[in-house]
Design an enzyme around this catalytic site. Structure first.
Site, PDB file in Angstrom:
ATOM      1  N   GLU A 137      35.087  20.644   4.339  1.00 48.49           N
ATOM      2  CA  GLU A 137      36.442  20.797   3.815  1.00 48.49           C
ATOM      3  C   GLU A 137      37.460  20.161   4.751  1.00 48.49           C
ATOM      4  O   GLU A 137      38.551  19.765   4.319  1.00 48.49           O
ATOM      5  CB  GLU A 137      36.766  22.284   3.627  1.00 48.49           C
ATOM      6  CG  GLU A 137      38.102  22.515   2.956  1.00 48.49           C
ATOM      7  CD  GLU A 137      38.408  23.982   2.725  1.00 48.49           C
ATOM      8  OE1 GLU A 137      39.436  24.269   2.100  1.00 48.49           O
ATOM      9  OE2 GLU A 137      37.628  24.831   3.173  1.00 48.49           O
ATOM     10  N   GLU A 138      37.109  20.034   6.026  1.00 41.12           N
ATOM     11  CA  GLU A 138      38.047  19.477   7.005  1.00 41.12           C
ATOM     12  C   GLU A 138      37.924  17.961   7.154  1.00 41.12           C
ATOM     13  O   GLU A 138      38.616  17.365   7.973  1.00 41.12           O
ATOM     14  CB  GLU A 138      37.827  20.150   8.369  1.00 41.12           C
ATOM     15  CG  GLU A 138      37.856  21.670   8.342  1.00 41.12           C
ATOM     16  CD  GLU A 138      39.107  22.243   7.689  1.00 41.12           C
ATOM     17  OE1 GLU A 138      40.172  21.589   7.746  1.00 41.12           O
ATOM     18  OE2 GLU A 138      39.021  23.335   7.104  1.00 41.12           O
TER      19      GLU A 138
ATOM     20  N   ASP B 219      40.092  25.656  12.845  1.00 42.37           N
ATOM     21  CA  ASP B 219      39.465  24.920  11.737  1.00 42.37           C
ATOM     22  C   ASP B 219      38.752  23.671  12.276  1.00 42.37           C
ATOM     23  O   ASP B 219      37.600  23.394  11.930  1.00 42.37           O
ATOM     24  CB  ASP B 219      40.520  24.469  10.720  1.00 42.37           C
ATOM     25  CG  ASP B 219      41.008  25.587   9.827  1.00 42.37           C
ATOM     26  OD1 ASP B 219      40.181  26.252   9.193  1.00 42.37           O
ATOM     27  OD2 ASP B 219      42.234  25.791   9.753  1.00 42.37           O
TER      28      ASP B 219
ATOM     29  N   GLU C 297      33.285  26.258  -1.671  1.00 40.17           N
ATOM     30  CA  GLU C 297      33.543  27.698  -1.717  1.00 40.17           C
ATOM     31  C   GLU C 297      32.931  28.364  -2.947  1.00 40.17           C
ATOM     32  O   GLU C 297      32.116  29.282  -2.824  1.00 40.17           O
ATOM     33  CB  GLU C 297      35.067  27.946  -1.695  1.00 40.17           C
ATOM     34  CG  GLU C 297      35.724  27.461  -0.411  1.00 40.17           C
ATOM     35  CD  GLU C 297      37.245  27.454  -0.477  1.00 40.17           C
ATOM     36  OE1 GLU C 297      37.875  27.894   0.501  1.00 40.17           O
ATOM     37  OE2 GLU C 297      37.804  27.012  -1.506  1.00 40.17           O
TER      38      GLU C 297
ATOM     39  N   ASP D 203      45.909  21.552   2.422  1.00 41.59           N
ATOM     40  CA  ASP D 203      45.975  22.859   3.065  1.00 41.59           C
ATOM     41  C   ASP D 203      46.207  22.699   4.559  1.00 41.59           C
ATOM     42  O   ASP D 203      45.685  21.771   5.195  1.00 41.59           O
ATOM     43  CB  ASP D 203      44.669  23.639   2.852  1.00 41.59           C
ATOM     44  CG  ASP D 203      44.452  23.997   1.390  1.00 41.59           C
ATOM     45  OD1 ASP D 203      45.463  24.143   0.675  1.00 41.59           O
ATOM     46  OD2 ASP D 203      43.294  24.131   0.978  1.00 41.59           O
TER      47      ASP D 203
ATOM     48  N   LEU E  97      35.557  27.154   8.376  1.00 43.31           N
ATOM     49  CA  LEU E  97      36.324  28.348   8.712  1.00 43.31           C
ATOM     50  C   LEU E  97      37.167  28.768   7.509  1.00 43.31           C
ATOM     51  O   LEU E  97      38.289  28.323   7.348  1.00 43.31           O
ATOM     52  CB  LEU E  97      37.214  28.122   9.939  1.00 43.31           C
ATOM     53  CG  LEU E  97      37.842  29.413  10.472  1.00 43.31           C
ATOM     54  CD1 LEU E  97      36.790  30.291  11.128  1.00 43.31           C
ATOM     55  CD2 LEU E  97      38.956  29.110  11.451  1.00 43.31           C
ATOM     56  N   ASP E  98      36.604  29.628   6.699  1.00 42.34           N
ATOM     57  CA  ASP E  98      37.338  30.199   5.567  1.00 42.34           C
ATOM     58  C   ASP E  98      38.273  31.289   6.068  1.00 42.34           C
ATOM     59  O   ASP E  98      37.911  32.091   6.926  1.00 42.34           O
ATOM     60  CB  ASP E  98      36.338  30.794   4.572  1.00 42.34           C
ATOM     61  CG  ASP E  98      37.018  31.646   3.522  1.00 42.34           C
ATOM     62  OD1 ASP E  98      37.691  31.071   2.657  1.00 42.34           O
ATOM     63  OD2 ASP E  98      36.885  32.884   3.605  1.00 42.34           O
TER      64      ASP E  98
ATOM     65  N   ASP F  82      32.529  24.856   4.324  1.00 43.33           N
ATOM     66  CA  ASP F  82      33.886  25.247   4.721  1.00 43.33           C
ATOM     67  C   ASP F  82      33.692  25.915   6.083  1.00 43.33           C
ATOM     68  O   ASP F  82      33.287  27.076   6.152  1.00 43.33           O
ATOM     69  CB  ASP F  82      34.486  26.217   3.708  1.00 43.33           C
ATOM     70  CG  ASP F  82      35.899  26.662   4.084  1.00 43.33           C
ATOM     71  OD1 ASP F  82      36.360  26.302   5.184  1.00 43.33           O
ATOM     72  OD2 ASP F  82      36.525  27.379   3.293  1.00 43.33           O
TER      73      ASP F  82
END
Length: 331
Positions: free
Chosen positions: A79-80, A57, A261, A51, A100-101, A98
């Site tokens: 997630e990053e 982010d 998530e 992504d 920054l969704d 996560d």
């Protein structure tokens, strides 16, 4: 300047340092977002899941990692990040986040969020995160919108805290929110209709048929493309969200990540009286087998989510038929 905080009256004692740290990170990120630096939406690469990443982010990940440094975490999975990061050797918790969704919405000023899940820490990072989803002991999200709210559950109901701009602290605004069950609204990306499995198409067809169809109700459709914003709307007024698997390459198991998530959103929704499934089976009855693994996600008012599961149980001929043949599914 005051130090960001949170009302811990309804927070179990063992989680208080962690919640204070999350509040600090969330308040700091809310401040960054409010400043409106348009360069924060600039692309900077891709994460391990493929992504696209924005500058914000990366900044959000750094803010939370710093805020959580002394909060009792043994492991921090983002997630990053490609792999979990070791924090405090004696920490009791493993946190997946996560940071920054919804970052694709930064430049349009649509609400974005943070999602987090907390598990008991094991000696190894893989044992901490790759486990049954129901091992989750706390989870929630922050929504950065007209009001900045922190929503969390510790397994005994769902609580909502709201950031007070005068004190920079999160005040408890609902100690036990209950998800409404009767709002006739659904959220799905209808542009992917042709790729969906037949039960999902049949369910949406019946909603779109409105008062003339088997549901005998008119429905509204919503799609924000921000999971936190969708979850918060549904938590406040009911309805259903669907992000199914589909026939496109890379979407065979959905697109949302189970660890960062889907599991924490499912936890919050279930604790508020709703349901969350992969379309048929409860999300929290699944196992997390890959740090960045994906799953379909359907959540919202219990009756509506159960109805989607029932569509998956229908014979193929019936979900292929015109809506009038599904009289079993009335409003």
């Amino acid at each position: 300047m005051t130090t960001p905080s949170i009302d811990t009256t309804h927070v179990p004692p063992r989680f208080r340092p962690l919640m204070l740290a999350l509040a600090r990170g969330a308040a700091a990120l809310a401040g960054v977002i409010r400043r409106g630096d348009t360069s924060l939406s600039a692309p900077v690469g891709t994460n391990s899941g493929g992504d696209g990443q924005k500058r914000l982010d990366i900044q959000a990940d750094a803010l939370f990692r710093d805020a959580l440094r002394d909060a009792g975490l043994r492991w921090y999975a983002s997630e990053e990040q490609d792999a979990p990061i070791a924090m405090q050797p004696g920490g009791a918790f493993a946190l997946a986040i996560d940071p920054l969704d919804g970052s694709s919405n930064i430049d349009t000023n649509v609400s974005v969020g943070t999602i987090f899940a907390v598990y008991p820490a094991a000696d190894r990072s893989d044992a901490s995160f790759l486990r049954p989803a129901r091992d989750l002991i706390a989870g929630g999200y922050v929504i950065y919108g007209p009001r900045c709210c922190l929503v969390v559950s510790f397994g005994e109901g769902t609580q909502i805290y709201t950031l007070n701009p005068d004190t920079d602290g999160f005040d408890l605004t609902d100690p036990r929110v209950t998800l409404p069950d009767c709002f006739f609204e659904f959220a799905i990306n209808a542009s992917n209709y042709r790729h969906w499995p037949r039960p999902i198409r049949a369910y949406i067809d019946d909603c779109l048929a409105g008062i003339d169809g088997p549901r005998e109700r008119n429905f509204n459709m919503r799609w924000i493309a921000s999971l936190v914003a969708e979850a918060h709307r549904i938590l406040m007024r009911g309805g259903i969200f669907l992000y199914p698997a589909d026939a496109r390459k890379g979407y065979e198991r959905g697109r949302l990540r189970m660890l960062y998530e889907c599991a924490p959103i499912a936890f919050v929704i279930e604790q508020a009286g709703g349901r969350a499934t992969d379309g048929a089976l409860p999300i929290l009855d699944g196992a997390i087998t890959d740090l960045h693994g994906r799953t379909p996600l359907v959540f919202g008012s219990a009756e509506k989510v159960d109805r989607v599961a029932a569509y998956h149980d229908l014979p193929p001929a019936e979900v292929s038929a015109l809506f009038g043949h599904r009289g079993l599914f009335r409003a």
